[in-house]
Each structure stands twice: as C-alpha cells, then as structure tokens.
Design an enzyme around this catalytic site. Structure first.
Site, PDB file in Angstrom:
ATOM      1  N   GLY A 486      37.752  30.721   6.469  1.00 46.46           N
ATOM      2  CA  GLY A 486      37.360  29.422   6.930  1.00 46.46           C
ATOM      3  C   GLY A 486      38.304  28.709   7.872  1.00 46.46           C
ATOM      4  N   GLU A 523      44.779  22.736   5.761  1.00 45.24           N
ATOM      5  CA  GLU A 523      45.460  23.505   6.649  1.00 45.24           C
ATOM      6  C   GLU A 523      46.770  22.917   7.136  1.00 45.24           C
ATOM      7  OE1 GLU A 523      44.794  26.518   6.873  1.00 45.24           O
ATOM      8  OE2 GLU A 523      42.721  26.285   5.885  1.00 45.24           O
TER       9      GLU A 523
HETATM   10 ZN    ZN Z   1      45.339  27.896   2.571  1.00 44.74          ZN
END
Ligand code: ZN
Length: 1082
Positions: A486, A523
C-alpha cells in the site's frame, strides 16, 4: 527520568538535523576513495554493456541456451555478447558451500524472452509481504459490492497479496513475453527454474534431483544472521539505472570496522553480480581471492588470502551490476505511459524487509545501521529522488546528469530509497519548516493536494505528540504506478500505490479519501517509530506495524475529528483481528523468524491489526498522559538505535508505574484471545456479584488446543452511568468473583465498555436481556452497541447461541444511527445471507432486511444535506446498497433513475453512490445494461472507477450474464491484478455460485496454466467452494480434488471443505428456529 528526557528533546527540524550531523560525523578518511569515486562517475558517460565475463570460468556450462531472436533495438555486437554470455549459464546451485557463477545482467530482449520460464515468478512473489493496507481497502470496497457475502477478514490478507502478485504476471504477459520462445532466464534463480521445469511437466534430471535434495537440506540448516566481526559505518552508494535496457550498475565504498582478525567478509547480496572488490586499509590494498555466493542465505562472502588484523578501519570498494527487475522488490522498474500512450519505465526501490541486498551488497539487517551518501546518475530529463535533499548536480556527457544527495542519519538499509522517473509535484511547508512534496504522475499534480495537506499537518502533530522533531529536512511522498504494497515508509521518501495517495475530487469516494488520510498518517508515524527507533530484528516487526496502525488513528482523529475514526477502528482493525485470531492457524504477535521467507509471512493482520488492538488496550489501561510520557521516553532513549518489545514495555512501565510487562506478555506471546463468560447475582439491594471465567475462544466452538491464561484488563459500566467506568480490575486467573456497588436489581451491566479489551464477552441470558432495551433506546454508547452485536454473532457461529436469538437482538438496532455500528451489523448479516441463500427463506430474509434498514434510509435520503456529517455520507452508501440487495423496489427504482442521469451526463453520480446504482441496474439488468457497463469501464482511465465497475458486474442476477462476466475477466481486458476479484464477485453471488464452480471444473487445467502457481488458484478455489453448505457438496468437492490434484492447494481445499461442513452444521442447527423467527416477523 522523564523530565530529563524532555529537556533533551529536540525542538526543531533544523536543530535535529544539525545534531544528527554532529552525531553522525564519522572520521572518514575517504578523500582518496572519493576521488576514485568521482573518477568512476565521470566514466559514466555511457551505459554499461549488458554482458560481463564471469569472474571464474572454471565451471563448464551445463545448459547451452538457445539465443533469442534478434531484435531491432539490439546491435549485432550485443547479440554476440548474448551468445558468449549464454555459454556461462547454468542452473545456479544452492548449496552455500558451492561457488556460484556470477549472473549476467541481461539485455531487454533476453530478459523478455525469459518470462515464460519465469512465470514461476508468481511463486517467488507468493512469499512476498502481505500488505494489510491493500487488503483493508479491498475489503472495504468489496463489502459494499458483494451481494451475499463479504469476504471474510481472514481472507483479506491473502487476496491483497494475490492482487499484487497477479499484477506482476500481467505485466509480463501483456508487454514483455515474446511468445513461442522458451529460454531460461540467466537471472532466474534455482527455484524459479525448478518450477518452470515442473510446469513443463518434464521429469527432474538426476542432477536437478540432487540439487533439490541439497536445497531441502539447506532449508533445514539453521538460519544464521550475519557475522558481527566486520561492521559497516558509512556507505557511499552510486546507482545508475538504465531505463531502456532494464539494468543498473552501481558502486559502493563502505567504511568498515574489522573487529576481529579474519580472512572473510560476509555480507548480503542477491541477484546482483559483484564485479570488482578491493579492501583498502593502512597501506594495503587487498583483492579477495574469490567471492562465494549463497543463494539460500542471500549472502556473498569475500575470501582473502591474508588475514585482516583486528581493529582495522578499512574501506571496502565494490562495483556491481544487476537487473532492474519487474518483481516490485529491490531496484525495479515501474511501467507508466507517456503523453502519446507509449510505455515508459521508472526506476524505483522497495527494500523492506530484506531486499536492499538485491540492489547493492550490504549488511542488510535492521540493527546494522549506517549513514549513506547516495548518488544517482540519470537521464537529464528525469526526476531523481532519494531519502535526503540534493546537495549537488552535474551534467555528464550523453544527456546524463549526476545527482548527489545529502548524508542520511544513521539508519537501517531497508529504509534506503531512490526513485528515477517523470513526475509532477505539489509542495508546501509544515509549520515547523519541513519541506513537503507530493509527486504524482505527469499532468495529475492536483491529485496530490489532499495528501500534501495531510502530510504538512501530520508532521507538527507528531512532533508535539512525541516531543521530538522530524529528524530530516524534507519529506517526499510519491505515487508509484507499479507498487506491490500500500505504501512504504522510506525515511524522507515515502512511496505509495497510486490509489493510496491520489485524490481525484470528482471521482474519489469518501471512504477512499479516509483510507488515504490513514495511510499517510501511518507512514509518517513510522518516520519516528520504525525509522528513528527500529526493531532489533523482524521478530519485533509488530512494534513498527502495530504501533503505526494505532497511531494513524490518533493522527486522523486529530486532523479530521468529524471522521469519528476511533469508532471505525473497531470494525476496521479490532473485530477483524479477532476473527482471524480465533482460527487454529493464527500465530502469536511475536513470532521467532529467521530466513527472509519467514519474515515476509509475518506482515499480516496479526502484526498490524492485533498489534494495534493490544496497543489500544494498553493505552486505555495506563491512560493517555502516561502513554505519551512513556512513548517520549522510549523514542528519546532509543533514537537512532534498535529495540525489542521489552524496551517499549520498560518505558511505558516507568512512565505509568503499572506492571505493563506482565500484562502485555500474555497478549504478545500467545496466539488467540480469551472469551470472558460472565454471570451476575444480586446479593443485596444495591450490590451485584459478578462471576467471571476466561478460556480461549475458538471459531468453531471446539475446545482450545492449548491452555492459555491471559492477564485481562477488565472494565465494567452500568446503567447508572453508561459512558463512565464503574470498576476496573485485572482478570489474571481462570475465574474470579467481583462485587459491584451501587447496582440495583433492574440495572444493566456492560463488560468491556468502549470495546477496548481484546477479548469476547459471553453474557448470561439474564444479563443480555437487561442490556437489550438499552440498545434499543440507544442508552449504550455506539462502541458498546457494536461490541455487543459483534460478540453475539461470534457466539452464534461457534454454536454457543442461536441465530434467531441474535436476530432478535439485531432487531433492537432498528433505530441505530451510527455508521460503524451499521457496518458491524452488515458484516454479520452478510455472513448469514450465505446460509440463507441455501434455504427457501430468502424472501423472508429480504423482508427482515428491508424492515431493519428502511428507517435509516428514509432518514438519510439520497441527497447529502448541507454540512452533512462525514459518517452519514458513508452510512448512506452502506444502507442504500443493502436495500438494493434486500430488493427494496423503491430504492432500486430511484437508483435506476439516477444511473440514467449519470450515463446521460445530466447529473453525474457522486463517487460514494456509484456502487449502489451500478448494482441496482445490474442486479436485474439485461444484456444491454451489461454492455453499457462495459462501455463505462472502457471510458475511464481511473483505476478506482474501473475496480468499482468490474466488481459490480458480479452482481448480475442472470447466470448467462454472469458467465460473460467471467469471460470478460479472463479476456485480458481487465488487468490481471483486478480480474481475480471479478471472478470472486461472481462466485460469492449465490446466483453465480454453481455456475462458477462448474466453470472451474471445466477449465481447471486452463486456470492452472493461467495462474501458474498454487497460491492464486487456491484463493480462487476457496471462494468458489466455501460458501456451499451441504454434506453432499462437501463430498463432491473432495472427490473432485482427489481426481484433479492441484499442487499447493491441498490445504485450502481441506479448509474450505471443513467450512462447508461448518456451514451445514450451522444451518441444520438453526434452520427451524430461523424459519419461525423470520416468518413471525411477517
Ligand atoms: Zn507500516
């Protein structure tokens, strides 16, 4: 301790960076090395030729391969090179003691022709990471579309993974395969070659059998981490990708510290060829006598003929070459299209977990941190990015450009990143002065705006939360067209799948936008948790992932309070973790891993979802303030270092003075979770005695296979104060009794308020009866209403309660207004839908569903109100889609009208309602509608929209059309990565169930051929068969697979057959009462 830590905290990015440079300044005597390096760079005027003489020619070629047909772009000299080089090809051996011949960096023609042999490539990818982000998005998208059954959460990881694998295959077959040529890839590893042989049904030769034996033995050999006698401190790294030939060359100069006298240096290298090595120290220049590669251990050992003394500070020069692969790992190529539709390629890296070694020889373990000076040589017109900002650029001959990046902080190899390609970008600055840029495909700059806004706000938020500034001067986010995960948290250069970062305001649904915010938050959390402080070894991976998965919600809650994201956490993360974790094949959060193949397996929902869920439980147990203090202590104490789970417990324990280690160990080291059974007895006018018992919960209700005891933080609320906590205590024994004060005879008691504890609750009937009116009147808070119904459904599936009972409970949710509670109900009802599709109760069930969902649909209507709540927008599409399934004529009629206006362009549908309307027209649609949908599919270039349409096709109510949907999926018009989801959509539609199974039986050989590896097929098989619900079908399926054995699918088949029998048992157990209940409802 804590205060000191605060004082030591760094307040600004600039300060942090300055300090880092002080800390990281190494006493490098690299002046000479650098000048060599410069020299080398200057020679970089032209690309490397794609053939290299082997370092050793003592081994005779075992396989003389056919030279691929000439190609317009390859010169005759290159052609000759191929012939020469091919003579040195042989099947690589795996025994680590045997020296491998170096591999040749092949030119494009050669590479292309090998993909057939390399279709075993799928298998290689099978062992790649399971990417929870992709799974999550898929699951969300899917549950909106499916007619009867959403995918079970436990399957999502596999499908997500499958999706990325499939993508790679398509990339080969559509663009790269030169048909009719079958040749072994010189870069193909042993396993791939072996699989290719098997696929061609050729018996293994004696030598291959022996190799197979060696491979098995090597596999059994205990995995060992790199020796610690030589450690790197700093890398100079030059990379020069060739985006036409799909090769790269590189050079690295590593400052090493030789701690013990040795004649060997072992480091990681895989699928690259080290062309030249020289070790410089004091006045010596040593060349290794030989380089021994181990494919199994993914290492290269440099063997010198003289001993390097202890305490040597040396400089190791290595040059190497490799293939810019299409495996989406290491240094790989990513396809995109130029302005005239022509194919182009970017060079991108993805190193986590263990693929930096595919790009450059290095000590590729998270605990072996070093600093990096990275240089790229790229075509003049390409964007070149890395972790750090550019410090110097020079023009080189042949339209090349050299880009040097600033020195990184001390960091792990898996976080190093480079990208070379064509991109546009938007930029901004965070409040604390960090430059943030979002890189998008050319011409789609504005699609980066949303992520930019999130990222610029997130950075100062985390700085405050952790009380440590973001340690780098810039933060780039980039959308990559071929990307298996992702997103990836490379320090300062976060890479994303396009659908996880780009927002097209007109065509992106709110649900996806929300996912993007969570992903960006996740992130960026890693920039501290993972990058600044890193797990010591992959066993502690959950520290990274569980924590980031928890913090992404903290951050989105902060930025978008209107998302009510913490409530969504429960259906998104928590209940799905419970579902997977109740299976016998679950695993503990902390699992000892060694070899890379084992490491890849643990990027699953246990590490992410269960990890985040137990951290949330802990956060609740010790409280926000102490949690924050503990986090700051942990990050400050271990910054630029490595940790294991116990280090986090120690910091949180210190900050909270609670026994964190003891409580948490039972959650990280056992698989599964307990079910807490509770009964109550009124012992006096306002005193209630609770009797609690814990035992391991199992999905099928069978006795647990092991005896575990958890330390369960339990909290309790009562009707006196539904949103408050009446009592908390630790259940650390198999059973205990607790007295509650101030509880009257008629009061309800709720265990686990907020659904924070990672366990299921089983109430006595009496307690449950007292709770139900509180649900109906919505006295219970949303998370409690949600937890109650979810636990009840789990009890029903395990046979501890009756389906009719739980439907009665569901009935009390008719007035429900909360989106997330509806999501939980919907997930459970769609499971039940599968069962009912095997009975004549479907009409009754539809009526039940309409009665349940209509009030909320009427309240919401079709049109968003001005300033509407975010969750109502999500709830609208959920509820209307359900009512389409439940055959509400009114809703279907309106959906069809709206679809017409959408197609005619008079009133385009908002992205959030498209699935509902597509489904409404397709459900009863004819061939004309089907064609119309195909035209819509062909008219869009937005991936999100293509997914939506192709998956909705599975909702067709006509078997003949469903058969055409399968043909469409198989036609190649649907990208292979998506096609599998289309077939699954047909298979889980009760109307398509038998046909899809017949299709499979007739075409299993073709499917086997198309999907190559067992994994892809095994997923398909699972969805094709597990929704049956009779002993007869169980037998039919068993017999079919006895005759038609499909390698690698055995376990899937037996699991699915077991599920068929579980369904059959469930149906038999509850059918009569269910019929009574549903018909009574009339
Ligand atoms: Zn991660």
């Amino acid at each position: 301790m804590y205060k000191n830590a605060l004082k030591g905290g760094i307040r600004t990015a600039k300060q942090a960076w300055k300090l880092k440079n002080e800390l990281g300044k190494l006493q490098l005597d690299l002046a000479k090395a650098n000048s060599d390096f410069e020299q080398h760079l200057c020679e970089a005027g032209r690309y490397i030729q794609s053939c290299y003489l082997p370092a050793t020619t003592t081994q005779k070629p075992l396989l003389l391969l056919k030279t691929p047909g000439d190609n317009k772009s390859s010169s005759s000299s290159k052609h000759d090179c191929n012939i020469v080089a091919n003579h040195y090809l042989r099947t690589p051996v795996v025994n680590p003691l045997v020296q491998l011949p170096p591999k040749r960096a092949a030119d494009k023609t050669t590479i292309n022709t090998h993909f057939r042999a390399e279709s075993g490539h799928l298998n290689a990818l099978i062992s790649s990471k399971q990417f929870v982000k992709v799974q999550k998005q898929f699951y969300r998208d899917y549950s909106c579309v499916s007619l009867g059954a959403p995918l079970k959460s436990s399957d999502a990881p596999l499908l997500g993974d499958l999706c990325s694998q499939y993508r790679a295959i398509l990339a080969h077959t559509s663009a790269d395969v030169v048909s009719g040529q079958d040749i072994h890839h010189p870069g193909c590893n042993y396993q791939q070659t072996r699989r290719a042989h098997q696929q061609q049904s050729q018996p293994l030769s004696k030598e291959q059998e022996q190799l197979e034996q060696e491979r098995k033995m090597a596999q059994k050999a205990k995995f060992e981490r790199l020796p610690t006698n030589v450690v790197p401190k700093h890398y100079e790294l030059l990379l020069q990708p060739n985006l036409q030939e799909f090769t790269f060359k590189g050079k690295t100069i590593v400052q090493v510290n030789v701690k013990e006298p040795t004649t060997q240096i072992t480091l990681n290298a895989l699928d690259i060829v080290i062309d030249a090595v020289e070790l410089h120290y004091e006045c010596s220049k040593l060349k290794p006598e030989k380089i021994v590669y181990s494919a199994e251990n993914e290492t290269a050992t440099l063997e010198f003929d003289q001993e390097i003394p202890a305490e040597t500070q040396g400089v190791l020069h290595m040059s190497f070459t490799g293939e810019l692969n299409d495996k989406m790992k290491g240094f790989y190529r990513s396809k995109y299209f130029g302005p005239n539709g022509e194919e182009r390629y970017a060079g991108v890296t993805q190193f986590e977990a263990t693929d930096a070694r595919r790009c450059f020889p290095c000590w590729d373990e998270p605990a072996i941190k070093a600093t990096f000076d990275i240089t790229l040589v790229v075509p003049k017109d390409r964007v070149a990015l890395s972790n750090m900002p550019v410090v110097k650029e020079d023009s080189l001959p042949d339209d090349l450009r050299r880009v040097r990046f600033d020195r990184t902080p001390i960091m792990s190899t898996y976080l190093v990143a480079v990208v070379v390609g064509e991109y546009d970008y938007v930029e901004g600055k965070s409040d604390d002065g960090v430059l943030v840029r979002v890189f998008t495909p050319v011409g789609k700059r504005e699609q980066g705006t949303f992520a930019l806004e999130v990222a610029t706000k997130v950075l100062p938020y985390y700085k405050d939360y952790f009380n440590i500034a973001y340690p780098l001067p810039k933060m780039d986010l980039i959308a990559i067209s071929d990307f298996s995960a992702g997103a990836m948290e490379n320090w300062g250069l976060v890479t994303y799948r396009e659908t996880f970062v780009l927002v097209d305001p007109k065509n992106t649904s709110l649900m996806r936008k929300q996912s993007i915010a969570l992903t960006v938050g996740h992130e960026i959390a890693h920039q501290w948790f993972g990058n600044l402080v890193t797990m010591e070894w992959w066993t502690h991976l959950w520290l990274n992932e569980g924590y980031a998965s928890f913090v992404e919600f903290l951050c989105v809650h902060h930025l978008f309070p209107e998302y009510d994201i913490w409530t969504q956490f429960v259906t998104d993360m928590y209940t799905r973790a419970l579902e997977l974790d109740s299976l016998k094949n679950s695993h503990p959060i902390e699992v000892p891993v060694g070899h890379p193949s084992e490491i890849d397996e643990i990027f699953d929902e246990i590490s992410y979802n269960k990890g985040a869920s137990v951290i949330r439980m802990l956060h609740d147990y010790i409280g926000e303030d102490d949690f924050r203090k503990g986090m700051n202590l942990y990050l400050t104490r271990h910054q630029y270092g490595n940790t294991c789970t116990e280090d986090l417990w120690a910091a949180l324990q210190e900050a909270s003075s609670k026994n964190v280690g003891e409580v948490m160990t039972s959650w990280t080291q056992h698989k599964g979770f307990p079910v807490v059974s509770v009964e109550s007895e009124q012992t006096s006018k306002n005193q209630r005695l609770l009797r609690l018992k814990q035992c391991k919960f199992t999905a099928d209700g069978s006795p647990a296979d092991e005896n575990c005891l958890w330390v369960v933080p339990i909290s309790v609320s009562t009707s006196k104060n539904p949103t408050g906590i009446a009592k908390t205590f630790l259940l650390d024994k198999p059973s205990m009794e607790v007295t509650l004060e101030n509880v009257d005879e008629g009061d309800w008691i709720k265990i686990n308020p907020g659904t924070v504890g990672y366990y299921r609750t089983r109430y006595s009937n009496k307690m449950l009866e007292q709770l139900m009116p509180a649900v109906e009147k919505m006295e219970l808070p949303p998370l409690d209403r949600l937890g109650l119904i979810d636990d009840m459904f789990a009890m029903v599936q395990a046979g501890h309660a009756n389906t009719a009972e739980v439907l009665e409970l569901v009935d009390s949710y008719r007035n429900e207004t909360n989106y997330t509670v509806w999501t939980a109900i919907t997930n459970s009802l769609t499971n039940l839908h599968i069962l009912i599709s095997h009975t004549d109760l479907m009409d009754d069930f539809h009526r039940f569903g309409r009665n349940l969902y209509e009030p909320v649909a009427y309240r919401l209507g079709w049109e968003p109100r001005d300033g509407e709540n975010h969750l109502d927008t999500l709830l609208r599409s959920l509820v209307l889609t359900r009512l389409v399934s439940f055959r509400s004529n009114e809703i279907i009629g309106e959906a069809k009208n709206r679809f017409r206006s959408h197609v005619s362009g008079t009133n385009p549908l908002p992205a959030d309602l498209r699935t509902t309307c597509y489904k409404a027209v397709l459900q009863d649609g004819d061939e004309q509608i089907f064609e119309e949908m195909l035209n819509l599919y062909r008219a869009t270039d937005l991936h999100e929209e293509q997914d939506r349409i192709s998956r909705a096709l599975g909702c067709c109510g006509d078997v003949k059309l469903l058969r055409r949907v399968i043909d469409f999926a198989m036609s190649g018009e649907v990208r292979a990565q998506d096609a599998v989801f289309v077939i699954v959509a047909v298979a889980i539609n009760p109307k398509g169930r038998d046909m899809a199974w017949e299709f499979f039986k007739e075409n299993n050989k073709q499917l086997l051929e198309r999907y190559q590896g067992g994994f892809l097929l095994s997923r398909l098989i699972k969805y094709l068969i597990e929704n049956f619900a009779s002993e007869e079908k169980a037998k039919e399926v068993e017999e079919f697979f006895q005759v038609n054995q499909i390698p690698g699918c055995e376990r899937t088949v037996s699991q699915a057959v077991e599920t068929i029998r579980l369904n059959a048992a469930w149906l038999q157990r509850d059918r009569a009462q269910l019929a009574l209940f549903l018909r009574d409802d009339e």
